[in-house]
Design a protein around this motif. Structure first.
Motif, mmCIF file in Angstrom:
data_model
loop_
_atom_site.group_PDB
_atom_site.id
_atom_site.type_symbol
_atom_site.label_atom_id
_atom_site.label_comp_id
_atom_site.label_asym_id
_atom_site.label_seq_id
_atom_site.Cartn_x
_atom_site.Cartn_y
_atom_site.Cartn_z
ATOM 1 N N GLU A 1 28.211 43.053 53.009
ATOM 2 C CA GLU A 1 27.370 41.867 53.184
ATOM 3 C C GLU A 1 26.104 42.261 53.942
ATOM 4 O O GLU A 1 26.168 42.885 54.997
ATOM 5 C CB GLU A 1 28.136 40.777 53.946
ATOM 6 C CG GLU A 1 27.300 39.637 54.485
ATOM 7 C CD GLU A 1 26.487 38.908 53.425
ATOM 8 O OE1 GLU A 1 25.327 38.539 53.727
ATOM 9 O OE2 GLU A 1 26.996 38.719 52.303
ATOM 10 N N ILE B 1 29.489 36.568 57.352
ATOM 11 C CA ILE B 1 30.017 36.254 56.018
ATOM 12 C C ILE B 1 29.946 34.736 55.818
ATOM 13 O O ILE B 1 29.705 33.973 56.735
ATOM 14 C CB ILE B 1 31.473 36.774 55.848
ATOM 15 C CG1 ILE B 1 32.369 36.329 57.018
ATOM 16 C CG2 ILE B 1 31.492 38.275 55.729
ATOM 17 C CD1 ILE B 1 32.994 35.011 56.872
ATOM 18 N N THR C 1 29.577 43.760 57.575
ATOM 19 C CA THR C 1 28.366 42.935 57.621
ATOM 20 C C THR C 1 27.194 43.812 58.057
ATOM 21 O O THR C 1 27.367 44.985 58.394
ATOM 22 C CB THR C 1 28.549 41.767 58.593
ATOM 23 O OG1 THR C 1 28.939 42.268 59.869
ATOM 24 C CG2 THR C 1 29.618 40.804 58.092
#
Length: 477
Positions: free
Chosen positions: A39, A44, A244
């Motif tokens: 991501e 998220i 992330t």
């Protein structure tokens, strides 16, 4: 589980659902592969996001999920949120049009009326508009048609402007005269093609036993923003490598599979699931799947700003009623909708009995200037319209503005054909599938369903071959 490695690019609900299905985190299915999810942003969840306003946790993005499709409710239950599902306390909505709040008429489907008596009682249409709706026109429908133009031909322009447009605008922030009937409201397509009365067909659709008495939407105690958190936790428990702050710089096909360059690292993948918006997917596919990239480049998006306002209940001159109201663009207001969150969600009222949370939305397709205004101007415009619509004079003790730039893909006539071409191009290179709001629907259940479709497209690759004792996997290069 096969020994395949699948990289999922994108950590919105579609990417998270794909990772859950691949890893077995969603329950009921064995793990299909080892999964890495990448991501680009620090968190998220994408447009499913919760935060605090005035000390109260509230959704800052999507705040409900369609319950008459099973995918979102099933996923919530699979990741342990079944006990947190809660329907709205009230679904009594209104339309702010022609200078007054008027009840949203019952028996309609996405603004297309199925009960002209209820429509007349609502006062939404003028006498002329109602008379036109009572005399249905006739128009042929081919493979697809813009829903606004079709309904205008059948029932008149006012039905589109004051009912269909605001309801579709709440979902797509788009224009009814450009949105595909086949893609956005497919349940109306057989009625449109049948040649009979549109009003009668909608009435029958709205009166079906599976429709009457069941909630249209569901929420989650604590907000819809808790869903991606729970899915991510289930994925992590199932062994998904969740990263992330890891944008993908390059995606290339190799003889063995795929090469993913992200965060200064090179990852080798047997397969890739692209769960990112169309422009990002086009950028990553331009080198190796140019046909898909060209189609994805043509997908347009609309943006919207959400203004969340926290009031002290003691400051409200009188309690607000209902779940909120929609605003037709033809009325020329600043806001396009307002949700009375503390009325709509019982969990919110219980958690903050002394506060009243509501939110407004601004911005439409090709009318997104509002997104560039300062926060205080968006708050001021919202309060001005709320004052005129519902007589609100209280001042909020806290406010938050959330901008979703290019947040809502548009579904024009021919959209589903474009999606089919994208998927065919992806299948042609092998080991690649796409999912998310740009394909089969913008709602949460549709995004989850698209993730299931993407995973199913990789089944041949991920399922070990069984002939002559071989356990080799097949690669559709």
């Amino acid at each position: 589980m096969s020994d395949a490695h699948v990289v999922v690019i994108g950590g919105g609900i579609a990417g998270l659902a794909a990772a859950a299905f691949l890893s077995g985190a969603a329950g009921g299915e064995p793990a299909r592969a080892r999964v890495t999810l990448l991501e680009a942003s620090p968190r998220i969840g994408g447009k499913l996001w919760g935060g605090e306003v005035g000390g109260v946790r509230v959704d800052l993005g999507a705040e409900s999920m369609l319950a008459r499709r099973p995918e979102a409710v099933e996923l919530a239950r699979a990741v342990g949120l079944g006990a947190e599902l809660e329907p709205p306390t009230t679904a009594k909505a209104a339309i702010w049009t022609r200078g007054a709040l008027r009840p949203l008429p019952g028996g309609q489907v996405m603004g297309v009326p199925g009960d002209l008596d209820a429509l007349a009682a609502s006062g939404v249409l003028t006498a002329e508009g109602l008379e036109r709706a009572r005399h249905e026109g006739n128009t042929e429908v081919g493979e697809d048609v813009a829903i606004g133009r079709y309904v205008a031909d059948r029932l008149g322009r006012e039905v589109v402007d004051r009912l269909v447009e605001p309801l579709l605008g709440g979902v797509y922030a788009g224009r009814a005269d450009e949105i595909s009937l086949r893609a956005a409201v497919p349940q109306l397509l057989p009625i449109a093609r049948g040649g009979g009365s549109l009003v009668a067909g909608v009435h029958e659709l709205a009166s079906r036993p599976q429709t009457v008495g069941t909630p249209v939407f569901q929420g989650l105690r604590g907000g819809i923003g808790t869903l991606p958190e729970a899915v991510a936790a289930a994925c992590a428990k199932a062994g998904v490598d969740l990263r992330t702050d890891t944008p993908v710089d390059e995606l290339r096909r190799t003889p063995e599979g795929w090469r993913v360059v992200a965060g200064g690292e090179v990852l080798a993948a047997d397969a890739v699931v692209l769960a990112v918006p169309a422009p990002a997917a086009a950028r990553l596919l331009r080198a190796d799947v140019p046909a898909a990239a060209a189609e994805l480049d043509a997908v347009e998006y609309a943006g919207a700003a959400l203004v969340t306002l926290a009031f002290r209940r003691a400051d409200l001159p009188e309690p607000l009623s209902g779940s909120g109201f929609l605003v037709p663009s033809v009325d020329g207001r600043q806001i396009k909708a307002s949700t009375f969150s503390s009325n709509k969600w019982g969990w919110l009222e219980r958690s903050a009995p002394d506060a009243f949370l509501l939110r407004t939305s601004l911005g439409r397709y090709r009318e997104e200037e509002a997104l560039d205004l300062p926060d205080e101007e968006l708050v001021a415009r919202s309060l001005a319209d709320l004052g005129e619509a519902i007589g609100l004079t209280a001042r909020p003790y806290d406010t938050t503005v959330t901008r979703w730039r290019a947040g809502l893909p548009q579904y024009p006539v021919g959209h589903l054909d474009r999606v089919a071409r994208v998927r065919a191009a992806a299948a042609g290179v092998g080991g690649l599938a796409l999912c998310g709001a740009a394909y089969d629907g913008v709602g949460i259940p549709a995004c989850i369903a698209s993730a299931a479709t993407a995973v199913a497209a990789l089944d041949k690759l991920l399922t070990p071959a069984t002939g002559e004792g071989s356990t080799e996997r097949t690669m559709g290069a």
